[in-house]
Design an enzyme around this catalytic site. Structure first.
Site, PDB file in Angstrom:
ATOM      1  N   THR A 178      39.892  44.789  49.354  1.00  0.00           N
ATOM      2  CA  THR A 178      40.019  44.213  48.008  1.00  0.00           C
ATOM      3  C   THR A 178      41.508  44.223  47.647  1.00  0.00           C
ATOM      4  O   THR A 178      42.219  43.300  47.995  1.00  0.00           O
ATOM      5  CB  THR A 178      39.160  44.966  46.973  1.00  0.00           C
ATOM      6  OG1 THR A 178      39.409  46.363  47.065  1.00  0.00           O
ATOM      7  CG2 THR A 178      37.687  44.688  47.200  1.00  0.00           C
TER       8      THR A 178
ATOM      9  N   LYS B 293      37.977  50.875  53.484  1.00  0.00           N
ATOM     10  CA  LYS B 293      38.738  50.131  52.502  1.00  0.00           C
ATOM     11  C   LYS B 293      38.869  50.977  51.248  1.00  0.00           C
ATOM     12  O   LYS B 293      38.022  51.831  50.956  1.00  0.00           O
ATOM     13  CB  LYS B 293      38.102  48.781  52.178  1.00  0.00           C
ATOM     14  CG  LYS B 293      36.746  48.801  51.501  1.00  0.00           C
ATOM     15  CD  LYS B 293      36.706  49.064  50.023  1.00  0.00           C
ATOM     16  CE  LYS B 293      37.623  48.133  49.258  1.00  0.00           C
ATOM     17  NZ  LYS B 293      37.584  48.471  47.790  1.00  0.00           N
TER      18      LYS B 293
ATOM     19  N   THR C 295      35.824  52.525  44.522  1.00  0.00           N
ATOM     20  CA  THR C 295      35.784  51.195  45.181  1.00  0.00           C
ATOM     21  C   THR C 295      36.211  51.384  46.618  1.00  0.00           C
ATOM     22  O   THR C 295      36.899  50.587  47.192  1.00  0.00           O
ATOM     23  CB  THR C 295      36.653  50.270  44.355  1.00  0.00           C
ATOM     24  OG1 THR C 295      36.046  50.077  43.127  1.00  0.00           O
ATOM     25  CG2 THR C 295      37.135  49.025  44.947  1.00  0.00           C
TER      26      THR C 295
ATOM     27  N   GLU D 107      47.468  51.738  45.831  1.00  0.00           N
ATOM     28  CA  GLU D 107      48.096  50.704  45.006  1.00  0.00           C
ATOM     29  C   GLU D 107      49.471  51.158  44.512  1.00  0.00           C
ATOM     30  O   GLU D 107      49.594  52.140  43.770  1.00  0.00           O
ATOM     31  CB  GLU D 107      47.190  50.373  43.822  1.00  0.00           C
ATOM     32  CG  GLU D 107      45.914  49.680  44.258  1.00  0.00           C
ATOM     33  CD  GLU D 107      44.855  49.609  43.191  1.00  0.00           C
ATOM     34  OE1 GLU D 107      43.927  48.785  43.345  1.00  0.00           O
ATOM     35  OE2 GLU D 107      44.929  50.370  42.206  1.00  0.00           O
TER      36      GLU D 107
ATOM     37  N   ASN E 134      46.760  47.114  38.542  1.00  0.00           N
ATOM     38  CA  ASN E 134      45.527  47.375  37.802  1.00  0.00           C
ATOM     39  C   ASN E 134      45.466  46.615  36.487  1.00  0.00           C
ATOM     40  O   ASN E 134      44.387  46.301  35.995  1.00  0.00           O
ATOM     41  CB  ASN E 134      45.353  48.876  37.587  1.00  0.00           C
ATOM     42  CG  ASN E 134      44.834  49.548  38.848  1.00  0.00           C
ATOM     43  OD1 ASN E 134      43.662  49.473  39.164  1.00  0.00           O
ATOM     44  ND2 ASN E 134      45.728  50.160  39.596  1.00  0.00           N
TER      45      ASN E 134
ATOM     46  N   SER F 273      42.701  39.087  37.422  1.00  0.00           N
ATOM     47  CA  SER F 273      43.346  37.771  37.300  1.00  0.00           C
ATOM     48  C   SER F 273      43.191  36.959  38.569  1.00  0.00           C
ATOM     49  O   SER F 273      43.039  37.512  39.640  1.00  0.00           O
ATOM     50  CB  SER F 273      44.830  37.950  36.988  1.00  0.00           C
ATOM     51  OG  SER F 273      44.990  38.648  35.786  1.00  0.00           O
TER      52      SER F 273
END
Length: 408
Positions: free
Chosen positions: A156, A182, A193, A279, A403, A408
């Site tokens: 993702t 992942k 996630t 991230e 985040n 978007s």
């Protein structure tokens, strides 16, 4: 920006006999993206799983738990990205069940022999019609050496695929272990996630496989954190096809320890790769707590430090504002902690001894370590002989940007 994340060349990624993988573009969230993965498992394969403890656990997690409790022979896994199918109520459960029914029909199986997985945005309906329409494409593309493609297809916000693969000789048999995972944000698995799939052609007894899966999760995916958030969809699966000819039914088997360690090491590597690709991460941090009274308090301290936004932002800035670490140790929840017994190291530098700044500590020494891409924080509590390690990363501007713009 991933921190020293090694991606093995495809020549070093070994197919696992008894497992075939197909990939498709279902358009779950975005067009022209491989977002659907199907694992087909040979007859006789045993499967065990550990799942999130989040009370809002996603519909596919609930269906997986139900199917595994029914103890059928699991013959296929189906994974979609782009939509978590979490917070979707009865319609979400129906979508997961319909997915299982559709794949079972195509493969000539019972729907309880299918395990579904989803990852992506929470609180949005799963476009199940698009998913089901792409299943034939995934099945048609199935092949044994599709692990590398699958590692990409389950991503993702990941920037790089996470994959491990190795072979070993056990009992005169060649045993293969290959796995993918992942995850990059919303990471503090509390599992049982994040998604992780580990396959081996070793044969493992059903009760033993369940115990091993729980223990391996605790040594790997339950020892990482990016932001302290436990996802609604965290799942870790081990598939044992038995096709190598090596069969282990008991922890007393002479080959058990070697196989367990190999599987656990592969899972731990996958878990660390999630942190390396977190991230916005620029630093990979190892938090080692030793001299604890028990595992619970060692992990309380490790996670207090690893999840502190103040600690994580200081590491991003390479600012040796290390009092933030002492503060995190102090609020970790050990009511009778004697701070005068606590020692703290940053890399090879003794920062605090007996609960206060070490007399020889120089800030330039701390800053030298803080500038490194990989940093170890070692904390000795002076209370016992238990040690635990947790892996984490820094917090950067990019984490906030990713985040803030996630949908978007």
């Amino acid at each position: 920006m991933a921190v020293n994340l090694y991606i093995p060349p495809e020549s070093e990624i070994h197919a696992v006999p008894g497992i075939e993988i197909g990939i498709a573009e279902a358009g779950i969230r975005k067009a022209d993206r491989k977002d659907l993965t199907v694992f087909q498992l040979a007859p006789g394969t045993l499967v065990a799983g550990v799942f999130t403890q989040n009370r809002f656990r996603a519909a596919p997690v609930q269906v997986c738990e139900s199917h595994l409790m029914a103890e059928p022979e699991i013959r296929a896994l189906v994974v979609n990205t782009g939509n978590a199918n979490a917070g979707t109520g009865d319609s979400g459960l129906q979508a997961s069940q319909d997915t299982c029914k559709a794949l079972a029909s195509l493969l000539g199986l019972n729907s309880q022999q299918i395990l579904p997985f989803s990852t992506g945005v929470i609180l949005e309906p799963l476009p199940v019609d698009r998913l089901i329409a792409a299943l034939p494409q995934a099945i048609a593309s199935s092949k044994a050496d599709n692990w590398f493609e699958a590692a990409h297809a389950i991503m993702t916000t990941d920037t790089l695929p996470k994959i491990v693969s190795r072979r070993m000789e056990l009992g005169g048999k060649t045993v293969t272990i290959t796995g993918i995972s992942k995850g990059a944000g919303m990471i503090r698995p509390n599992m049982a996630t994040m998604l992780g799939y580990l396959g081996t052609d070793a044969g493992i007894g059903p009760a033993l496989l369940k115990d091993m899966t729980r223990a391996i999760a605790n040594r790997s995916f339950n020892r990482i954190t990016v932001d302290g958030d436990t996802s609604t969809n965290d799942s870790f699966i081990i598939m044992a096809t038995g096709q190598s000819g090596l069969n282990i039914d008991s922890s007393k088997d002479p080959h058990f320890a070697a196989l367990f360690d190999a599987l656990a090491d592969a899972a731990a590597e996958l878990a660390r790769k999630i942190v390396r690709d977190a991230e916005g991460a620029t630093k990979f941090m190892t938090i080692q707590v030793e001299q604890a009274k028990d595992t619970d308090e060692a992990l309380k301290v490790a996670y207090a430090v690893a999840q502190s936004p103040l600690v994580k932002t200081a590491f991003y800035a390479s600012d040796p504002n290390l009092g933030r670490i002492l503060a995190a140790i102090g609020y970790a929840g050990i009511a009778d902690l004697e701070v005068s017994s606590v020692n703290l190291w940053l890399g090879d530098v003794l920062v605090a001894s007996n609960g206060q700044r070490h007399p020889q500590y120089q800030e330039e020494d701390g800053q030298r370590v803080m500038k490194e891409a990989e940093i170890t924080v070692r904390i000795a509590l002076g209370r016992g002989d238990v040690a635990e390690t947790v892996y984490t990363c820094d917090f950067s501007h990019e984490y906030v940007s990713i985040n803030a713009d996630y949908r978007s």
